[in-house]
Design a protein around this motif. Structure first.
Motif, PDB file in Angstrom:
ATOM      1  N   LYS A   3       0.838  -1.211   0.000  1.00  0.00           N
ATOM      2  CA  LYS A   3       0.000   0.000   0.000  1.00  0.00           C
ATOM      3  C   LYS A   3       0.863   1.248   0.000  1.00  0.00           C
ATOM      4  O   LYS A   3       0.560   2.216  -0.692  1.00  0.00           O
ATOM      5  N   THR A   4       1.935   1.232   0.773  1.00  0.00           N
ATOM      6  CA  THR A   4       2.815   2.408   0.807  1.00  0.00           C
ATOM      7  C   THR A   4       3.505   2.612  -0.537  1.00  0.00           C
ATOM      8  O   THR A   4       3.876   3.738  -0.886  1.00  0.00           O
ATOM      9  N   LEU A   5       3.678   1.540  -1.314  1.00  0.00           N
ATOM     10  CA  LEU A   5       4.272   1.638  -2.646  1.00  0.00           C
ATOM     11  C   LEU A   5       3.251   2.047  -3.709  1.00  0.00           C
ATOM     12  O   LEU A   5       3.591   2.203  -4.874  1.00  0.00           O
ATOM     13  N   GLY A   6       1.989   2.192  -3.293  1.00  0.00           N
ATOM     14  CA  GLY A   6       0.958   2.676  -4.203  1.00  0.00           C
ATOM     15  C   GLY A   6       0.101   1.612  -4.851  1.00  0.00           C
ATOM     16  O   GLY A   6      -0.742   1.929  -5.694  1.00  0.00           O
ATOM     17  N   TYR A   7       0.289   0.343  -4.462  1.00  0.00           N
ATOM     18  CA  TYR A   7      -0.522  -0.732  -5.042  1.00  0.00           C
ATOM     19  C   TYR A   7      -1.858  -0.842  -4.324  1.00  0.00           C
ATOM     20  O   TYR A   7      -1.964  -0.600  -3.120  1.00  0.00           O
ATOM     21  N   THR A   8      -2.876  -1.229  -5.085  1.00  0.00           N
ATOM     22  CA  THR A   8      -4.229  -1.382  -4.545  1.00  0.00           C
ATOM     23  C   THR A   8      -4.727  -2.816  -4.657  1.00  0.00           C
ATOM     24  O   THR A   8      -5.547  -3.257  -3.859  1.00  0.00           O
ATOM     25  N   THR A   9      -4.215  -3.573  -5.658  1.00  0.00           N
ATOM     26  CA  THR A   9      -4.745  -4.909  -5.947  1.00  0.00           C
ATOM     27  C   THR A   9      -3.614  -5.907  -6.154  1.00  0.00           C
ATOM     28  O   THR A   9      -2.602  -5.589  -6.788  1.00  0.00           O
ATOM     29  N   LEU A  10      -3.814  -7.109  -5.613  1.00  0.00           N
ATOM     30  CA  LEU A  10      -2.889  -8.222  -5.804  1.00  0.00           C
ATOM     31  C   LEU A  10      -3.678  -9.412  -6.340  1.00  0.00           C
ATOM     32  O   LEU A  10      -4.707  -9.790  -5.769  1.00  0.00           O
ATOM     33  N   VAL A  11      -3.217  -9.976  -7.448  1.00  0.00           N
ATOM     34  CA  VAL A  11      -3.859 -11.143  -8.036  1.00  0.00           C
ATOM     35  C   VAL A  11      -3.136 -12.382  -7.518  1.00  0.00           C
ATOM     36  O   VAL A  11      -1.956 -12.589  -7.802  1.00  0.00           O
ATOM     37  N   THR A  43      13.087  -9.425  -0.587  1.00  0.00           N
ATOM     38  CA  THR A  43      11.839  -8.994   0.053  1.00  0.00           C
ATOM     39  C   THR A  43      10.691  -9.230  -0.916  1.00  0.00           C
ATOM     40  O   THR A  43      10.721  -8.726  -2.044  1.00  0.00           O
ATOM     41  N   PRO A  44       9.655  -9.990  -0.515  1.00  0.00           N
ATOM     42  CA  PRO A  44       8.540 -10.270  -1.429  1.00  0.00           C
ATOM     43  C   PRO A  44       7.857  -8.995  -1.917  1.00  0.00           C
ATOM     44  O   PRO A  44       7.697  -8.028  -1.161  1.00  0.00           O
ATOM     45  N   TYR A  45       7.468  -9.002  -3.188  1.00  0.00           N
ATOM     46  CA  TYR A  45       6.640  -7.976  -3.831  1.00  0.00           C
ATOM     47  C   TYR A  45       7.330  -6.616  -3.961  1.00  0.00           C
ATOM     48  O   TYR A  45       6.672  -5.608  -4.215  1.00  0.00           O
ATOM     49  N   ASN A  46       8.657  -6.549  -3.830  1.00  0.00           N
ATOM     50  CA  ASN A  46       9.327  -5.254  -3.691  1.00  0.00           C
ATOM     51  C   ASN A  46      10.172  -4.854  -4.892  1.00  0.00           C
ATOM     52  O   ASN A  46      10.396  -3.657  -5.130  1.00  0.00           O
ATOM     53  N   THR A  47      10.654  -5.821  -5.646  1.00  0.00           N
ATOM     54  CA  THR A  47      11.717  -5.556  -6.620  1.00  0.00           C
ATOM     55  C   THR A  47      11.270  -4.668  -7.774  1.00  0.00           C
ATOM     56  O   THR A  47      12.042  -3.834  -8.261  1.00  0.00           O
ATOM     57  N   ILE A  48      10.037  -4.826  -8.232  1.00  0.00           N
ATOM     58  CA  ILE A  48       9.569  -3.988  -9.344  1.00  0.00           C
ATOM     59  C   ILE A  48       9.631  -2.517  -8.956  1.00  0.00           C
ATOM     60  O   ILE A  48      10.177  -1.686  -9.697  1.00  0.00           O
ATOM     61  N   SER A  49       9.065  -2.186  -7.797  1.00  0.00           N
ATOM     62  CA  SER A  49       9.033  -0.781  -7.378  1.00  0.00           C
ATOM     63  C   SER A  49      10.414  -0.241  -7.023  1.00  0.00           C
ATOM     64  O   SER A  49      10.739   0.904  -7.343  1.00  0.00           O
ATOM     65  N   GLU A  50      11.214  -1.067  -6.356  1.00  0.00           N
ATOM     66  CA  GLU A  50      12.492  -0.575  -5.841  1.00  0.00           C
ATOM     67  C   GLU A  50      13.614  -0.579  -6.877  1.00  0.00           C
ATOM     68  O   GLU A  50      14.550   0.211  -6.769  1.00  0.00           O
ATOM     69  N   ILE A  51      13.521  -1.447  -7.881  1.00  0.00           N
ATOM     70  CA  ILE A  51      14.633  -1.568  -8.839  1.00  0.00           C
ATOM     71  C   ILE A  51      14.172  -1.410 -10.289  1.00  0.00           C
ATOM     72  O   ILE A  51      14.670  -0.548 -11.018  1.00  0.00           O
TER      73      ILE A  51
END
Length: 342
Positions: free
Chosen positions: A83-91, A303-311
């Motif tokens: 949520k802090t990274l701006g995501y609203t939905t997880l499939v 870290t799960p779910y993090n790499t797209i936003s961080e890198i």
């Protein structure tokens, strides 16, 4: 020879008509573990992730956690971070018979505020170890009717409904069992409007799916080539031009340049409008001293779910990608791929 529909085919047709009457033909929505949600509220989306996965197979049936709160406490901070990274939905792409825990998903969605979408379907990859024995004797129509019941009434006795169809097939031409579950997916997708997301071993397999989908007049805009990174650039470009979604699932810290090159190849052919991206992160069930514990996937992400936003996003911006193009991939494309209008 005149075609005479079976009783199950007729039942599927009329149940599909009932769905359209119940939910409206002009609506456009997603089905989350908390219920129906307008597609406009989907927001920034990760299209292929996992929460909990049990790789034991059908010979060792999934078992409930003795302490589900422990699982919630482990996973919830990662969803809060999303949520802090701006995501609203997880499939959530864990298929049936591989540890899908929809009640856990519902609790995590309620506590995090992240929309979570679960699925129906069967997984025939990995030597078919996750298929129920009944599949071998059932027709595609009967299998589709089983899944349709989950769409109509909910998964098991939970009342929680799937929002897409998840299948799994291996490499090469579809074999007879893979064809059977794929045909069942085509039937259910055409009846309900749900997208058909297929874990796929290689480019030969997706072309086999493409031919079968075309033969059955299936809407290719509702077919998602899951793990399209397993194919070649020319195969991805060809299938994208035919209208199939190209889902690059498995972004990791160790493969950033590889994924960047695949994305740029689609961009250069003006095919970003067919691209979906995700990590394929999650936790596997481990048995420790008679209890069930969770272990993060070892797929190259610390870290799960993090790499797209961080890198990855930083690298895309360095390559000249615009915010509008990033929003296309993570907001607009998932809405079109997973939105239901029937």
């Amino acid at each position: 020879m005149k075609f005479i529909p079976s009783r199950i085919t007729i039942l599927l047709f009329y149940m599909g008509c009932f769905c359209q009457f119940l939910y409206g033909q002009d609506s456009n929505y997603i089905m989350t573990v908390k219920g129906k949600l307008a597609v406009e509220e989907m927001g920034k989306t990760l299209v292929h992730e996992h929460i909990v996965t049990n790789f034991e197979g059908t010979r060792n049936p999934n078992q409930p956690f003795k302490d589900q709160e422990k699982a919630i406490n482990l996973i919830l901070p990662h969803l809060n971070n999303l949520k802090t990274l701006g995501y609203t939905t997880l499939v959530e792409c864990t298929p049936s018979h591989i540890g899908k825990n929809v009640e856990l998903l519902q609790q995590l969605s309620e506590r995090s505020g992240i929309n979570i979408i679960t699925n129906t379907g069967y997984y025939a990859a990995v030597d078919k170890k996750y298929l129920p024995e009944s599949v071998y004797s059932l027709s595609p129509q009967s299998i589709a009717a089983t899944w349709l019941k989950e769409w109509e009434q909910g998964i098991s006795a939970t009342g929680i409904r799937p929002g897409f169809i998840k299948l799994g097939v291996g490499k090469g031409e579809l074999d007879s069992i893979e064809q059977k579950i794929f045909k069942a997916g085509l039937l259910l997708g055409s009846t309900t409007g749900m997208a058909l997301a297929v874990h796929t071993g290689d480019g030969i397999s997706i072309k086999s799916q493409y031919r079968l989908a075309k033969k059955n007049n299936f809407d290719l805009n509702k077919l998602i080539w899951v793990h399209a990174q397993n194919g070649k650039n020319e195969e991805r470009i060809e299938m994208a031009r035919e209208g199939i979604w190209i889902s690059l699932d498995g972004v990791s810290e160790t493969r950033i340049e590889e994924y960047l090159n695949m994305i740029v190849a689609l961009h250069d052919k003006s095919l970003l409008s067919r691209l979906l991206l995700s990590h394929d992160d999650g936790w596997s069930v481990e048995y420790t001293e008679g209890d069930l514990t969770l272990k993060p996937f070892e797929n190259g992400n610390s870290t799960p779910y993090n790499t797209i936003s961080e890198i990855l996003l930083k690298r895309l911006y360095e390559q000249g990608f615009s915010k509008e193009q990033i929003d296309l991939i993570f907001v607009e494309n998932p809405k079109e791929a997973l939105g239901i209008s029937k």
